[in-house]
Design an enzyme around this catalytic site. Structure first.
Site, short mmCIF file in Angstrom:
data_model
loop_
_atom_site.label_atom_id
_atom_site.label_comp_id
_atom_site.label_asym_id
_atom_site.label_seq_id
_atom_site.Cartn_x
_atom_site.Cartn_y
_atom_site.Cartn_z
N HIS A 1 37.53 -26.38 26.65
CA HIS A 1 37.11 -25.87 27.95
C HIS A 1 38.32 -25.43 28.78
CE1 HIS A 1 37.65 -30.30 28.91
NE2 HIS A 1 38.41 -29.73 29.83
P1 TYD Z 1 34.93 -33.61 29.09
O1 TYD Z 1 35.80 -33.17 30.19
O2 TYD Z 1 33.95 -32.62 28.53
O3 TYD Z 1 35.85 -34.20 27.92
P2 TYD Z 1 36.36 -33.52 26.57
O4 TYD Z 1 36.57 -32.08 26.88
O5 TYD Z 1 37.60 -34.26 26.24
O6 TYD Z 1 35.31 -33.75 25.55
O7 TYD Z 1 34.14 -34.91 29.54
C1 TYD Z 1 33.33 -35.65 28.65
C2 TYD Z 1 32.19 -36.25 29.45
O8 TYD Z 1 32.69 -37.16 30.41
C3 TYD Z 1 31.37 -35.21 30.19
O9 TYD Z 1 30.00 -35.61 30.12
C4 TYD Z 1 31.82 -35.34 31.61
C5 TYD Z 1 32.28 -36.77 31.72
N1 TYD Z 1 33.40 -36.95 32.66
C6 TYD Z 1 33.21 -37.61 33.84
O10 TYD Z 1 32.10 -38.06 34.18
N2 TYD Z 1 34.28 -37.79 34.69
C7 TYD Z 1 35.51 -37.32 34.39
O11 TYD Z 1 36.48 -37.51 35.18
C8 TYD Z 1 35.70 -36.62 33.14
C9 TYD Z 1 37.03 -36.06 32.76
C10 TYD Z 1 34.61 -36.45 32.31
#
Ligand code: TYD
Length: 138
Positions: free
Chosen positions: A55
């Protein structure tokens, strides 16, 4: 969103090596990073064949620090790509807004800590690469 791949840089985090050999201490203060920290989160227990990220952010700026172990970060500004290996707790990767990132090759026990300029906001994400590219202006 005019950021370029060259704007994603490694930042030296100050390190104090204990003179009596009792280990190292690093610290992050206001002048170490170019934004105010509003949130800290970390990835851990990541299986080695996992892929994270995938992302870009519209406004969020982040500093990614490998607190333990190592992993690779692929950065992409819509035109150019580069891969960075993070494996030193005193080197953080500054990822400005508008840069696509993917992380993989997590070592066993790797911990990826991220200092972020704002609270979590799903509307700040581009999760679709083609959509991200459409929004990039050079
Ligand atoms: P995401 O940013 O998509 O992580 P990655 O790209 O490493 O897979 O986040 C994963 C999940 O966690 C998504 O459902 C959003 C949640 N999240 C939060 O609730 N708070 C946060 O600070 C972060 C970074 C993610």
């Amino acid at each position: 969103m005019k950021t370029k791949i060259e704007d994603a840089v490694l930042i030296d985090i100050p390190k104090i090596v204990d003179p009596q050999g009792r280990g190292k201490l690093s610290f992050i203060e206001r002048d170490v990073i170019p934004f105010s920290i509003k949130r800290v989160y970390y990835l851990y227990d990541v299986p080695s064949d996992s892929y994270r990220g995938g992302h870009a952010h519209k406004k969020l700026v982040q500093l990614m620090i490998p607190l333990s172990g190592s992993f690779e970060v692929l950065l992409d500004d819509g035109k150019k790509r580069k891969k960075v290996m993070l494996n030193k707790p005193d080197k953080g990767l500054l990822i400005p807004e508008g840069i696509w990132r993917e992380m993989d090759n997590f070592s066993s026990g790797a911990i990826c800590m991220v200092l972020a300029s704002d609270n979590f906001d799903e509307s700040d994400y581009f999760r679709d690469y083609d959509q991200f590219k459409q929004f990039k202006h050079f």
